[in-house]
Design an enzyme around this catalytic site. Structure first.
Site, PDB file in Angstrom:
ATOM      1  N   LEU A  41       0.799  -1.230   0.054  1.00 15.41           N
ATOM      2  CA  LEU A  41      -0.172  -0.025  -0.028  1.00 15.41           C
ATOM      3  C   LEU A  41       0.944   1.446   0.118  1.00 15.41           C
ATOM      4  CD1 LEU A  41      -2.687  -1.171   2.606  1.00 15.41           C
ATOM      5  CD2 LEU A  41      -2.699  -1.421   0.122  1.00 15.41           C
ATOM      6  N   ASP A  42       2.165   1.315   0.210  1.00 19.34           N
ATOM      7  CA  ASP A  42       2.874   2.331   0.458  1.00 19.34           C
ATOM      8  C   ASP A  42       3.650   2.541  -0.897  1.00 19.34           C
ATOM      9  OD1 ASP A  42       4.844   4.007   1.067  1.00 19.34           O
ATOM     10  OD2 ASP A  42       5.963   2.922   2.774  1.00 19.34           O
ATOM     11  N   THR A  43       3.708   3.583  -1.480  1.00 18.70           N
ATOM     12  CA  THR A  43       4.228   3.930  -2.752  1.00 18.70           C
ATOM     13  C   THR A  43       5.366   4.940  -2.435  1.00 18.70           C
ATOM     14  OG1 THR A  43       2.694   5.936  -3.397  1.00 18.70           O
ATOM     15  CG2 THR A  43       2.057   3.698  -3.954  1.00 18.70           C
TER      16      THR A  43
END
Length: 411
Positions: A334-336
């Protein structure tokens, strides 16, 4: 192992696994590689061990290149006989279970393993060979820090000294994890991404590099002498013989993957001269590197899911219009924030289009990197925005699958 030698529960679980997988495929819900294994393991938690028993197993793990290397290794080991493999990338125990159940009895199995599950799968399958490709940052919201992963590998291998380890001599984290194993074969496939191995995992001192070599400045850890080496467009084997490697897969990284496959197959007694024709027939893997012609455009699909793999994707891509697609769904992480570790400057010399759930995150990164781009909402819009000819597509995992679905799930 044949059904007659398995416990009754394992036989029932195997049948249920194959049936569930077949129903999933018939319903168009995927290839069944997860649901089949999940149901089988619910019926018999030891099913993977039962299915692996009696086979000579090779496991392939690492942050990047697992699926391609597994496919190439299965092709090489296939010289000796039928090989069971999880060729579509379902690389956790459910996928392994489903793959072995589906293939029935085979003398060999080559399985891609998510790096987090390597210890568990080693215990379940008792492999003959384990191949360690590389370790780098990946899915920062849920993946372990790189040195922690190396420690897990090191501990897992310490408990199984009988395993033959095939490991990347160019990655300090891999070398540290494998160095204690008594049966280690080293390959050199290069390591372009260094940002996760500047510090020694043993002593904490800096790692120095020069002329392809590396060493810790504070302890004896250093690059071992490899037995298998990529040189120009071929591979040198442990006898010192050079073999031309002809692949239909792009990029120098796949030459390294082929060298790894030859090294693993060598542990089974397969000679390069026997394996190389089989490697040359591999064209794409679960859509990776696939080329599709549509509306006058030749579309090539490249998967890139973390900074190291984006670096390699840029090396593979032609100087042509390029579509970048980024999602941040559960399989992607979920972390870009990892986008800020990627240098997109190599794309400044071509038209760039962006799409995906997190296209705006990508837009900010490209703006800072001074890469001009055009935002499109759909893949069809991307096709309409570029002239006839080559279109390179680089996408992370679920974005890649979305585009692959638009192209009729090309393999």
């Amino acid at each position: 192992m044949t059904d007659g030698k398995m416990p009754l529960r394992a036989i029932v679980a195997t049948t249920a696994s194959k049936t569930a997988a077949a129903l999933s495929r018939a319903a168009g819900r995927g290839d069944g590689s997860v649901i089949g294994g999940w149901i089988g393991l619910k019926i018999d938690p030891d099913l993977l061990s039962h299915l692996a028993s009696g086979r000579a197993v090779a496991l392939v793990s690492g942050t990047n290149g697992k699926t391609t290397t597994t496919r190439l290794t299965a092709a090489a080991v296939g010289v000796l006989g039928r090989v069971a493999t999880n060729g579509y990338g379902a690389n956790m125990p459910t996928g392994h279970t489903s793959a072995l159940a589906k293939e029935g009895h085979t003398p060999f199995a080559v399985l891609e393993v998510d790096e987090h599950y390597l210890a568990q799968v080693i215990d379940a399958t008792r492999p003959k060979v384990v191949a360690l490709l590389n370790l780098s940052r990946d899915q920062l919201d849920r993946a372990k820090e790189v040195a922690m992963m190396a420690q897990l590998w090191k501990t897992a291998l310490a408990g199984h000294p009988e395993i033959r380890v095939v490991a990347n001599a160019d990655d300090p984290m891999v070398v540290w994890a494998a160095a204690g194993s008594p049966q280690t074969t080293w390959f050199s496939a290069g390591q372009r991404w260094h940002d996760d191995s500047f510090v020694c995992p043993e002593s904490g001192h800096p790692i120095e590099r020069a002329n392809g070599d590396w060493w810790c400045t504070g302890c004896p850890l250093r690059r071992p002498v490899p037995q298998w080496v990529v040189e120009e467009d071929g591979v040198i084997d442990p006898r010192g013989d050079w073999h031309l490697v002809k692949l239909q897969l792009p990029g120098k990284v796949n030459l390294g993957n082929a060298a790894t496959a030859l090294a693993v197959a060598g542990e089974f007694g397969v000679r390069p001269i026997e394996a190389l024709p089989r490697l040359s027939r591999v064209t794409s893997i679960a859509g990776r590197y696939a080329q599709v012609d549509r509306d006058g455009r030749n579309i090539r699909l490249l998967l890139a899911k973390n900074p190291a793999s984006w670096l390699e994707a840029f090396d593979m891509a032609d100087q042509a219009p390029t579509l970048l697609s980024i999602n941040a769904r559960d399989p992607d992480g979920l972390d870009t924030s990892w986008l800020w570790d990627v240098d997109f400057a190599p794309l400044r010399d071509r038209p760039v289009l962006i799409t995906g759930d997190r296209a705006y995150d990508l837009a900010v990164r490209l703006e800072v990197n001074r890469v001009p781009f055009q935002h499109v909402q759909t893949f069809d819009q991307a096709l309409a925005a570029v002239p006839p000819g080559r279109l390179e597509v680089i996408a992370n995992y679920t974005a890649f699958q979305d585009i692959r679905a638009v192209l009729d799930r090309v393999n």
